[in-house]
Write a protein that holds these residues in place. Structure first.
Motif, short mmCIF file in Angstrom:
data_model
loop_
_atom_site.label_atom_id
_atom_site.label_comp_id
_atom_site.label_asym_id
_atom_site.label_seq_id
_atom_site.Cartn_x
_atom_site.Cartn_y
_atom_site.Cartn_z
N THR A 68 48.73 39.10 47.14
CA THR A 68 47.89 39.95 47.10
C THR A 68 47.25 40.13 48.58
OG1 THR A 68 47.10 39.45 45.01
CG2 THR A 68 45.64 40.72 46.05
N HIS A 84 48.22 33.22 36.84
CA HIS A 84 47.89 34.14 38.12
C HIS A 84 46.33 34.66 38.16
CE1 HIS A 84 49.42 37.72 35.88
NE2 HIS A 84 48.49 38.28 36.61
N LYS A 85 45.87 34.95 39.12
CA LYS A 85 44.45 35.17 39.02
C LYS A 85 44.12 36.54 39.86
CE LYS A 85 42.75 30.93 38.40
NZ LYS A 85 42.09 29.74 38.71
N HIS A 86 43.40 37.24 39.43
CA HIS A 86 42.71 38.41 40.12
C HIS A 86 41.29 38.28 40.72
CE1 HIS A 86 45.99 40.68 38.70
NE2 HIS A 86 46.01 40.14 37.49
N CYS A 102 43.35 37.92 33.47
CA CYS A 102 43.95 39.12 33.58
C CYS A 102 43.81 40.10 32.78
CB CYS A 102 45.64 38.66 33.75
SG CYS A 102 46.47 40.10 34.28
N ASN A 123 49.69 43.94 41.11
CA ASN A 123 48.58 43.51 41.74
C ASN A 123 47.37 44.32 41.42
OD1 ASN A 123 49.91 42.02 43.97
ND2 ASN A 123 50.82 43.85 44.86
N PHE A 124 46.21 43.65 41.34
CA PHE A 124 45.11 44.34 40.90
C PHE A 124 43.86 43.61 41.47
CE2 PHE A 124 41.98 44.46 37.15
CZ PHE A 124 42.00 45.99 37.05
N GLU A 125 42.99 44.46 42.07
CA GLU A 125 41.96 43.80 42.86
C GLU A 125 40.66 44.99 42.82
OE1 GLU A 125 40.55 42.44 47.07
OE2 GLU A 125 42.52 43.27 46.93
#
Length: 142
Positions: A68, A84-86, A102, A123-125
């Motif tokens: 990311t 996994h983390k955002h 998530c 991907n996510f933010e």
């Protein structure tokens, strides 16, 4: 699954550098940058930052890692697994805050059904202004 097995499953050579990089990432609670990895392992093995970057790229291309790139243009790496983390990142002070769950898994399932794709990562933010910066800059308009 052991790190050696992960590398083997993806057809990658098992090297000291890759094992140490993956071990370092797996021990971290949050995604980590190449520079942070370097600082952690520099006393354990003779390794320069460019070698870390090359290995991170290889591991990302093999879908072992998720990358990311934050609003500060720094790339952060984490294992590509269900844990996994955002993040939400403050555009003012650049601090990153973890979003524990998530929010994309259900969306992924729907997209797979609609398109027939087998999704192997995302991907996510979020970005915004953190509470501390809001207090400091009450008069400032964003």
């Amino acid at each position: 699954m052991k790190i050696e097995d992960i590398l083997k499953d993806k057809g990658l050579r098992i090297t000291k550098q890759r094992k140490l990089i993956l071990e370092t990432i797996s021990k971290e609670e949050n995604p980590i940058s190449a520079e942070e990895i370097y600082e952690i392992i520099k006393d354990k093995i003779k390794l320069d930052l460019s070698t870390i970057y090359r290995n991170l790229n290889t591991l990302e291309e093999a879908e072992i890692l998720l990358k990311t790139t934050n609003v500060d243009s720094i790339s952060y790496y984490q294992l590509n697994n269900d844990e996994h983390k955002h993040f939400i990142t403050c555009t003012s002070c650049k601090k990153r805050f973890v979003i524990e769950n998530c929010p994309v898994h259900l969306l992924e399932e729907n997209i797979e059904k609609e398109t027939g794709f087998l999704i192997n990562g995302h991907n996510f933010e979020f970005t915004g202004i953190c509470p501390d910066c809001q207090k400091k800059n009450k008069k400032k308009v964003y």
